[in-house]
Design an enzyme around this catalytic site. Sequence first.
Site, PDB file in Angstrom:
ATOM      1  N   CYS A  83       0.825  -1.224   0.000  1.00  9.88           N
ATOM      2  CA  CYS A  83       0.000   0.000   0.000  1.00  9.88           C
ATOM      3  C   CYS A  83       0.854   1.266   0.000  1.00  9.88           C
ATOM      4  O   CYS A  83       0.317   2.367  -0.122  1.00  9.88           O
ATOM      5  CB  CYS A  83      -0.936   0.011   1.200  1.00  9.88           C
ATOM      6  SG  CYS A  83      -1.913  -1.473   1.332  1.00  9.88           S
ATOM      7  N   CYS A 204     -13.051   0.943   8.394  1.00  9.51           N
ATOM      8  CA  CYS A 204     -12.176   0.390   7.338  1.00  9.51           C
ATOM      9  C   CYS A 204     -12.133   1.301   6.123  1.00  9.51           C
ATOM     10  O   CYS A 204     -13.161   1.860   5.718  1.00  9.51           O
ATOM     11  CB  CYS A 204     -12.714  -0.954   6.865  1.00  9.51           C
ATOM     12  SG  CYS A 204     -12.936  -2.181   8.148  1.00  9.51           S
ATOM     13  N   SER A 205     -10.962   1.384   5.483  1.00 10.43           N
ATOM     14  CA  SER A 205     -10.902   1.986   4.151  1.00 10.43           C
ATOM     15  C   SER A 205     -11.596   1.010   3.203  1.00 10.43           C
ATOM     16  O   SER A 205     -11.660  -0.192   3.468  1.00 10.43           O
ATOM     17  CB  SER A 205      -9.449   2.200   3.730  1.00 10.43           C
ATOM     18  OG  SER A 205      -8.755   0.963   3.751  1.00 10.43           O
ATOM     19  N   HIS A 330      -9.150   3.994  -1.136  1.00  8.47           N
ATOM     20  CA  HIS A 330      -7.786   3.463  -1.001  1.00  8.47           C
ATOM     21  C   HIS A 330      -7.461   2.470  -2.121  1.00  8.47           C
ATOM     22  O   HIS A 330      -7.402   1.267  -1.899  1.00  8.47           O
ATOM     23  CB  HIS A 330      -7.665   2.811   0.389  1.00  8.47           C
ATOM     24  CG  HIS A 330      -6.316   2.276   0.728  1.00  8.47           C
ATOM     25  ND1 HIS A 330      -5.135   2.772   0.196  1.00  8.47           N
ATOM     26  CD2 HIS A 330      -5.938   1.273   1.579  1.00  8.47           C
ATOM     27  CE1 HIS A 330      -4.110   2.100   0.692  1.00  8.47           C
ATOM     28  NE2 HIS A 330      -4.568   1.188   1.522  1.00  8.47           N
TER      29      HIS A 330
HETATM   30  N1  COA Z   1     -16.610   2.215   4.371  1.00  2.38           N
HETATM   31  C1  COA Z   1     -17.895   2.620   4.179  1.00  2.38           C
HETATM   32  N2  COA Z   1     -18.779   1.949   3.423  1.00  2.38           N
HETATM   33  C2  COA Z   1     -18.337   0.841   2.834  1.00  2.38           C
HETATM   34  C3  COA Z   1     -17.020   0.363   2.975  1.00  2.38           C
HETATM   35  C4  COA Z   1     -16.145   1.097   3.793  1.00  2.38           C
HETATM   36  N3  COA Z   1     -14.889   0.677   3.980  1.00  2.38           N
HETATM   37  N4  COA Z   1     -16.873  -0.776   2.253  1.00  2.38           N
HETATM   38  C5  COA Z   1     -18.058  -1.008   1.668  1.00  2.38           C
HETATM   39  N5  COA Z   1     -18.946  -0.033   2.015  1.00  2.38           N
HETATM   40  C6  COA Z   1     -20.347   0.065   1.651  1.00  2.38           C
HETATM   41  C7  COA Z   1     -20.595  -0.198   0.182  1.00  2.38           C
HETATM   42  O1  COA Z   1     -20.612   1.001  -0.562  1.00  2.38           O
HETATM   43  C8  COA Z   1     -21.963  -0.849   0.203  1.00  2.38           C
HETATM   44  O2  COA Z   1     -22.941   0.148   0.362  1.00  2.38           O
HETATM   45  P1  COA Z   1     -24.361   0.043  -0.370  1.00  2.38           P
HETATM   46  O3  COA Z   1     -24.999  -1.206   0.171  1.00  2.38           O
HETATM   47  O4  COA Z   1     -25.061   1.302   0.021  1.00  2.38           O
HETATM   48  O5  COA Z   1     -24.055  -0.073  -1.831  1.00  2.38           O
HETATM   49  C9  COA Z   1     -21.952  -1.665   1.483  1.00  2.38           C
HETATM   50  O6  COA Z   1     -21.002  -1.005   2.338  1.00  2.38           O
HETATM   51  C10 COA Z   1     -21.538  -3.111   1.314  1.00  2.38           C
HETATM   52  O7  COA Z   1     -20.399  -3.121   0.458  1.00  2.38           O
HETATM   53  P2  COA Z   1     -19.583  -4.438   0.164  1.00  2.38           P
HETATM   54  O8  COA Z   1     -18.671  -4.155  -0.986  1.00  2.38           O
HETATM   55  O9  COA Z   1     -20.505  -5.632   0.058  1.00  2.38           O
HETATM   56  O10 COA Z   1     -18.720  -4.587   1.496  1.00  2.38           O
HETATM   57  P3  COA Z   1     -17.869  -5.809   1.912  1.00  2.38           P
HETATM   58  O11 COA Z   1     -18.461  -6.359   3.165  1.00  2.38           O
HETATM   59  O12 COA Z   1     -17.611  -6.731   0.770  1.00  2.38           O
HETATM   60  O13 COA Z   1     -16.452  -5.112   2.235  1.00  2.38           O
HETATM   61  C11 COA Z   1     -14.836  -4.415   3.799  1.00  2.38           C
HETATM   62  C12 COA Z   1     -16.302  -4.303   3.345  1.00  2.38           C
HETATM   63  C13 COA Z   1     -14.652  -3.522   5.008  1.00  2.38           C
HETATM   64  C14 COA Z   1     -14.537  -5.875   4.197  1.00  2.38           C
HETATM   65  C15 COA Z   1     -13.925  -3.971   2.631  1.00  2.38           C
HETATM   66  O14 COA Z   1     -14.205  -2.630   2.331  1.00  2.38           O
HETATM   67  C16 COA Z   1     -12.461  -4.127   2.993  1.00  2.38           C
HETATM   68  O15 COA Z   1     -11.905  -5.227   2.889  1.00  2.38           O
HETATM   69  N6  COA Z   1     -11.796  -3.038   3.397  1.00  2.38           N
HETATM   70  C17 COA Z   1     -10.401  -3.076   3.800  1.00  2.38           C
HETATM   71  C18 COA Z   1      -9.503  -2.954   2.604  1.00  2.38           C
HETATM   72  C19 COA Z   1      -8.065  -3.172   2.997  1.00  2.38           C
HETATM   73  O16 COA Z   1      -7.747  -4.051   3.787  1.00  2.38           O
HETATM   74  N7  COA Z   1      -7.165  -2.399   2.409  1.00  2.38           N
HETATM   75  C20 COA Z   1      -5.748  -2.515   2.684  1.00  2.38           C
HETATM   76  C21 COA Z   1      -5.436  -1.895   3.986  1.00  2.38           C
HETATM   77  S1  COA Z   1      -3.833  -2.318   4.580  1.00  2.38           S
END
Ligand code: COA
Length: 382
Positions: A83, A204-205, A330
């Site tokens: 990252c 979470c990002s 991100h």
């Molecule tokens: N913040 C706010 N909203 C979020 C979000 C976040 N981080 N991630 C997803 N959403 C929202 C989506 O827009 C969606 O909204 P909607 O229903 O109104 O369309 C809803 O939440 C569900 O989205 P979805 O894609 O199904 O979420 P998910 O459960 O598959 O993923 C996380 C959510 C947190 C697991 C994913 O964003 C993630 O893995 N984040 C971390 C990424 C990471 O690790 N990066 C590297 C860092 S070192």
Amino acid sequence: MREVAIVSAGMTPFGELWRYSLRDLFVEASLGALRQAKADTVDAVYVGNMSGGQFVGQEHLGPLLADHLGIRGVPITRVESACASGGVALRSAFLDVASGMSDLVLAVGVEKMNDGGDVTNVLATAADQENEVYHGITFPGLYAMIARAHMTQHGTTLEDLAAVSVKNHRHGALNPKAQFRQEVTPEQVMASSLVADPLRLLHCSPVSDGAAAVLLCPLARAQEFTDRPVEIRASGLATSSMALAERRDPAFLDAVSLSASRAYHMAGLGPADIDVAEVHDCFSIAEICVLEALCFAEQGRGGEAARTGETALGGRLPVNTSGGLKSKGHPVGATGIAQVIEIFEQLRGEAGERQVKDAAVGLTQNMGGSGGSSVVHIFERV
Ligand code: COA
């Protein structure tokens, strides 16, 4: 070494960009930077990209991107530090210009995370496979353990964690390029779905697509391209142990501390000289730990900063005025360059509703994995 300036910037929106491919993202951001400087070619390009191969099946980015930007023949080097790939690409471009090897150099970051690929597992390749991933850990899981350690050692609370997300969403709501432009309340953060205890969705990002580019040249030539250059005063890069369990203190990001002390030393400046900062808030706990490692807060006191308004727009030291990774998005390889663009615009007085009054010195901090690598840059208005 020569003094180096940033003279222009270009950036795509961040988000789920289904109409863009990886190459489209790269070209749009790069053309934005070239057009702003009225330049039609460059001496070299450094592109930060974490995992084109695993996200969209595309490696060997150099010739592909040269073709699509219409600069075939120009040397393009792909830079990877998970990252932190974007921040390390900026450092590579900076060193190329500072050394006298090249004059006009593009530093670009790009990632296309939404087009396939098992995102959680691809991201986990940036952790220690044998000592961490084999046992089932993911990135939300690693940062959840950091959060637990910080809460146990320093009394950091769920309210402190939520305050970081609330602040960054408030800033992101003012950023037209941000993935999420809505404010959230502490109650919404604390009631959002659990991802890895104690981290919830709104800590979470997100998973994002996007690209960002900046154009560098010797400070002595900067006026050819802009009347408002921003100088890169320092660059510090450091590593720590890859596996969290091998660190002396899992709640202290020692690579961030080391990269910051190298940058402060090179610039001859300290934390009190910084007017605005963009830091790596991939999870809300990360911003808290980073503030401590940058010496913006005492060790153990980072949790107070967002809750008391100190790091909000209008506070003593505004942090993540772009919305940060949490709200702006991100796209991992692009993040480090997007952070630089926010500081570039702040120091030029171009940040609109997010403008920090009289900002003259800015800092960026970009991190790989759970803190195995960190790169810090310091910038000054010319
Ligand atoms: N913040 C706010 N909203 C979020 C979000 C976040 N981080 N991630 C997803 N959403 C929202 C989506 O827009 C969606 O909204 P909607 O229903 O109104 O369309 C809803 O939440 C569900 O989205 P979805 O894609 O199904 O979420 P998910 O459960 O598959 O993923 C996380 C959510 C947190 C697991 C994913 O964003 C993630 O893995 N984040 C971390 C990424 C990471 O690790 N990066 C590297 C860092 S070192």
